[in-house]
Design a protein around this motif. Sequence first.
Motif, PDB file in Angstrom:
ATOM      1  N   GLU A 122      -6.608   8.238   2.865  1.00 20.51           N
ATOM      2  CA  GLU A 122      -7.368   7.001   2.722  1.00 20.51           C
ATOM      3  C   GLU A 122      -6.369   5.854   2.836  1.00 20.51           C
ATOM      4  O   GLU A 122      -5.159   6.086   2.905  1.00 20.51           O
ATOM      5  CB  GLU A 122      -8.134   6.977   1.380  1.00 20.51           C
ATOM      6  CG  GLU A 122      -9.619   6.769   1.578  1.00 20.51           C
ATOM      7  CD  GLU A 122     -10.357   6.540   0.258  1.00 20.51           C
ATOM      8  OE1 GLU A 122     -11.565   6.304   0.334  1.00 20.51           O
ATOM      9  OE2 GLU A 122      -9.770   6.594  -0.830  1.00 20.51           O
ATOM     10  N   PRO A 123      -6.801   4.598   2.860  1.00 22.02           N
ATOM     11  CA  PRO A 123      -5.884   3.490   3.129  1.00 22.02           C
ATOM     12  C   PRO A 123      -4.595   3.523   2.301  1.00 22.02           C
ATOM     13  O   PRO A 123      -4.618   3.774   1.094  1.00 22.02           O
ATOM     14  CB  PRO A 123      -6.733   2.260   2.796  1.00 22.02           C
ATOM     15  CG  PRO A 123      -8.108   2.679   3.198  1.00 22.02           C
ATOM     16  CD  PRO A 123      -8.198   4.120   2.762  1.00 22.02           C
ATOM     17  N   PRO A 124      -3.454   3.251   2.962  1.00 21.31           N
ATOM     18  CA  PRO A 124      -2.141   3.345   2.314  1.00 21.31           C
ATOM     19  C   PRO A 124      -1.787   2.103   1.493  1.00 21.31           C
ATOM     20  O   PRO A 124      -1.100   1.199   1.969  1.00 21.31           O
ATOM     21  CB  PRO A 124      -1.191   3.500   3.510  1.00 21.31           C
ATOM     22  CG  PRO A 124      -1.874   2.772   4.627  1.00 21.31           C
ATOM     23  CD  PRO A 124      -3.346   2.989   4.416  1.00 21.31           C
ATOM     24  N   VAL A 125      -2.248   2.070   0.262  1.00 21.49           N
ATOM     25  CA  VAL A 125      -1.961   0.933  -0.613  1.00 21.49           C
ATOM     26  C   VAL A 125      -1.054   1.329  -1.782  1.00 21.49           C
ATOM     27  O   VAL A 125      -0.837   0.525  -2.691  1.00 21.49           O
ATOM     28  CB  VAL A 125      -3.270   0.303  -1.152  1.00 21.49           C
ATOM     29  CG1 VAL A 125      -4.122  -0.231  -0.006  1.00 21.49           C
ATOM     30  CG2 VAL A 125      -4.068   1.329  -1.976  1.00 21.49           C
ATOM     31  N   GLY A 126      -0.517   2.549  -1.750  1.00 19.92           N
ATOM     32  CA  GLY A 126       0.262   3.051  -2.871  1.00 19.92           C
ATOM     33  C   GLY A 126       1.558   2.316  -3.126  1.00 19.92           C
ATOM     34  O   GLY A 126       1.869   1.944  -4.266  1.00 19.92           O
ATOM     35  N   ALA A 127       2.357   2.090  -2.089  1.00 19.28           N
ATOM     36  CA  ALA A 127       3.660   1.446  -2.283  1.00 19.28           C
ATOM     37  C   ALA A 127       3.492   0.007  -2.761  1.00 19.28           C
ATOM     38  O   ALA A 127       4.254  -0.467  -3.615  1.00 19.28           O
ATOM     39  CB  ALA A 127       4.465   1.490  -0.988  1.00 19.28           C
ATOM     40  N   SER A 128       2.512  -0.694  -2.232  1.00 21.37           N
ATOM     41  CA  SER A 128       2.260  -2.070  -2.681  1.00 21.37           C
ATOM     42  C   SER A 128       1.880  -2.084  -4.154  1.00 21.37           C
ATOM     43  O   SER A 128       2.301  -2.963  -4.913  1.00 21.37           O
ATOM     44  CB  SER A 128       1.146  -2.703  -1.843  1.00 21.37           C
ATOM     45  OG  SER A 128       1.521  -2.805  -0.483  1.00 21.37           O
ATOM     46  N   THR A 129       1.078  -1.101  -4.563  1.00 22.51           N
ATOM     47  CA  THR A 129       0.680  -0.992  -5.969  1.00 22.51           C
ATOM     48  C   THR A 129       1.879  -0.728  -6.858  1.00 22.51           C
ATOM     49  O   THR A 129       2.084  -1.390  -7.878  1.00 22.51           O
ATOM     50  CB  THR A 129      -0.349   0.132  -6.144  1.00 22.51           C
ATOM     51  OG1 THR A 129      -1.510  -0.157  -5.362  1.00 22.51           O
ATOM     52  CG2 THR A 129      -0.745   0.291  -7.602  1.00 22.51           C
ATOM     53  N   VAL A 130       2.682   0.256  -6.475  1.00 17.73           N
ATOM     54  CA  VAL A 130       3.850   0.625  -7.274  1.00 17.73           C
ATOM     55  C   VAL A 130       4.832  -0.539  -7.386  1.00 17.73           C
ATOM     56  O   VAL A 130       5.352  -0.839  -8.475  1.00 17.73           O
ATOM     57  CB  VAL A 130       4.535   1.869  -6.673  1.00 17.73           C
ATOM     58  CG1 VAL A 130       5.927   2.077  -7.270  1.00 17.73           C
ATOM     59  CG2 VAL A 130       3.670   3.108  -6.899  1.00 17.73           C
ATOM     60  N   LEU A 131       5.088  -1.216  -6.287  1.00 16.04           N
ATOM     61  CA  LEU A 131       6.016  -2.343  -6.313  1.00 16.04           C
ATOM     62  C   LEU A 131       5.489  -3.451  -7.223  1.00 16.04           C
ATOM     63  O   LEU A 131       6.245  -4.067  -7.976  1.00 16.04           O
ATOM     64  CB  LEU A 131       6.246  -2.877  -4.902  1.00 16.04           C
ATOM     65  CG  LEU A 131       7.226  -4.048  -4.778  1.00 16.04           C
ATOM     66  CD1 LEU A 131       8.611  -3.656  -5.292  1.00 16.04           C
ATOM     67  CD2 LEU A 131       7.306  -4.531  -3.329  1.00 16.04           C
TER      68      LEU A 131
END
Length: 438
Positions: A127-136
């Motif tokens: 699904e949409p790759p929003v993980g790194a933005s969230t973690v940062l």
Amino acid sequence: MSTGKRRSTSEIQAIVARQQAAYLKSIAAAGHSGPIVDAIETTLGWDTIFEPSRRRVVSPVSRVWSADWGGYVLFDWDTFFAATMAAIGNRDLAYADAIETLRESTAQGFVPNYARAGRWSSFDRSEPPVGASTVLGLYKKFHDRWFLEETFAPLLRWNRWWAEHRDIQGYLAWGSDGDNKPGNPDDTSGGTRAGAILESGLDNSPMYDTAAYNSQSHLLEFADVGLMSMYIADCDALAEIAESLSKPAEAKELKERSARYRAKLATLWDERAGIFSTRICIPGNSTRGFRPPTSIHAGSRRNRGTGTGDGRKAPAGSKGILGEWVIPSIARDDPAFGDQNYWRGRIWGPMNYLVYLGLCNYDDPAVRSEFARRSYNLFLKEWTEKGHVHENYNAIAGTGDDVSSSDRFYHWGALLGYVEYLEQNSSDAQAKAGKTNP
């Protein structure tokens, strides 16, 4: 629910009353952000569960969805957004939602579209790759290095997976790998056009009505502006994380990948229409004039595809989008807008949140502030009247209750209010620093 030891009814009532008073005091202390904080904490509090099979606390999208999916269901971007919102009052819950979503990664290295009770997942799609933005974002708020160390490896595997498995002619496209094992016995969408569309998270969007699925490549033959925008943001955020962890080789790899896809994104700019357009990746490379579902990296006419903003004005490309309630998932002049059915015209908190992040790239505080305020007005209408936080909202009437498919306690609906929370707190911080309040 446990009271810790055997207690009388009056003792339990006193505990509940004491905690309620403390909660109301905390909401009052939030000042003008009180209604937003109240809605986010109420909805997340209602949806958050103890999941016994892995002995963890997580925030599925709603109790109704958890029941329907056999006990719980963690959707990829839904739960990352839950982590972002949880950070307003509970660091541990924010960390748990982000980490547990990443722990659902498949053997192929991607975070699945869904993970549910029984340890079944969408083994064919992400699904949409929003993980790194969230973690940062969480790291910048709480500054715990261990959190970056815990999440970096799965985020990097997931980032690499997109480039290795979802690239078509140098663009990124949604897909569904039906051959991945194990298969999910009651999910027949694996390896199909429907499964590839589900990877987008925009389940029935008219953008994909005529998109063809290539059963050999397992991809929609459709270069997606929204996917490429979110992926570039993912590369950039993960590169920053790599630098914080003193991983220069990985940071270099991620920056190079970001630059490569940013250059390809620039080729999707439609100068005449003033927007980025999706492209059908078949002989002829015809284009479609659909507005991208996110604006994280949509540059202006003078800055298209850079994703930096460079202090310039945000692009105008809003014809057919604006109205009393913002913003519909498709243009108001699109033939499917009148359907007001899920992603065919309704308004979604995650879309508004991503667009708000995009507006933060530009030196146009008045536009950003107005967008946040109008998003909040939509959210506040039904929260004030009914105490509901809807999965999506009618773009004509500004309600969520007009259809049965819009869950009333779906936490990501609060993102409509969260953008105003960000705007208010950003303004407060600027004012305290002696800067002009936009």
